[in-house]
Design an enzyme around this catalytic site. Structure first.
Site, PDB file in Angstrom:
ATOM      1  N   HIS A  75      -7.140   0.231  -1.116  1.00 26.88           N
ATOM      2  CA  HIS A  75      -6.324  -0.786  -1.783  1.00 26.88           C
ATOM      3  C   HIS A  75      -7.268  -1.958  -2.047  1.00 26.88           C
ATOM      4  CE1 HIS A  75      -1.986  -2.499  -1.999  1.00 26.88           C
ATOM      5  NE2 HIS A  75      -2.725  -2.911  -3.025  1.00 26.88           N
ATOM      6  N   GLU A 116       0.918   9.572  -5.628  1.00 28.79           N
ATOM      7  CA  GLU A 116       1.359  10.951  -5.424  1.00 28.79           C
ATOM      8  C   GLU A 116       2.220  11.414  -6.589  1.00 28.79           C
ATOM      9  OE1 GLU A 116       2.686  12.606  -1.770  1.00 28.79           O
ATOM     10  OE2 GLU A 116       1.719  11.038  -0.580  1.00 28.79           O
ATOM     11  N   THR A 144       0.833  -1.199   0.000  1.00 32.33           N
ATOM     12  CA  THR A 144       0.000   0.000   0.000  1.00 32.33           C
ATOM     13  C   THR A 144       0.868   1.249   0.000  1.00 32.33           C
ATOM     14  OG1 THR A 144      -1.735  -1.198   1.168  1.00 32.33           O
ATOM     15  CG2 THR A 144      -1.865   1.210   1.199  1.00 32.33           C
TER      16      THR A 144
END
Length: 130
Positions: free
Chosen positions: A70, A44, A36
């Site tokens: 996720h 990002e 994750t």
């Protein structure tokens, strides 16, 4: 920010999952799949690619928030594509929908918000925190 960034603007990038990207703690593997934390890193990064062409000299983006789910595993060797699409654009804030997917599933999805600030303001704030 320079003019031109509008909702709907998209950027993508693809990676292949490697052993250094897997879910592990303290050097011990938990699962041989994209972690994750690695997924968030690339979410990002692709979101940053959305703002880069539109930053004025002396401006920079900072992560304001990220929320993700996720959803599916991406095993070692799997190619994962990350997509960021601007959904809200203001002079000092850009919100992107971010998605990670491979040929069989959506790996994760969420929202990434970046705040656009003068570099000197960012540096002052960092100094205040020392």
């Amino acid at each position: 920010m320079k003019p031109g960034l509008r909702p709907g603007h998209r950027e993508t990038m693809s990676i292949t999952v490697t052993e250094d990207m897997i879910a592990a703690f303290g050097g011990e593997m938990v699962h041989p799949v994209l972690s994750t934390v690695t997924m968030v890193y690339y979410m990002e990064w692709v979101g940053r690619k959305v703002i880069l062409p539109f930053l004025e000299e002396g401006e920079e983006g900072v992560g304001g928030s990220i929320t993700v789910e996720h959803r599916s595993p991406a095993p070692i060797g799997k190619q994962v594509t990350f997509i960021a699409e601007a959904t809200e654009v203001k002079p000092n804030k850009v919100v992107c929908r971010v998605v990670a997917e491979h040929d069989k599933a959506i790996v994760g999805e969420g929202t990434f918000t970046q705040v656009i600030l003068p570099v000197e303001k960012i540096h002052r704030r960092i100094e205040q925190m020392k």
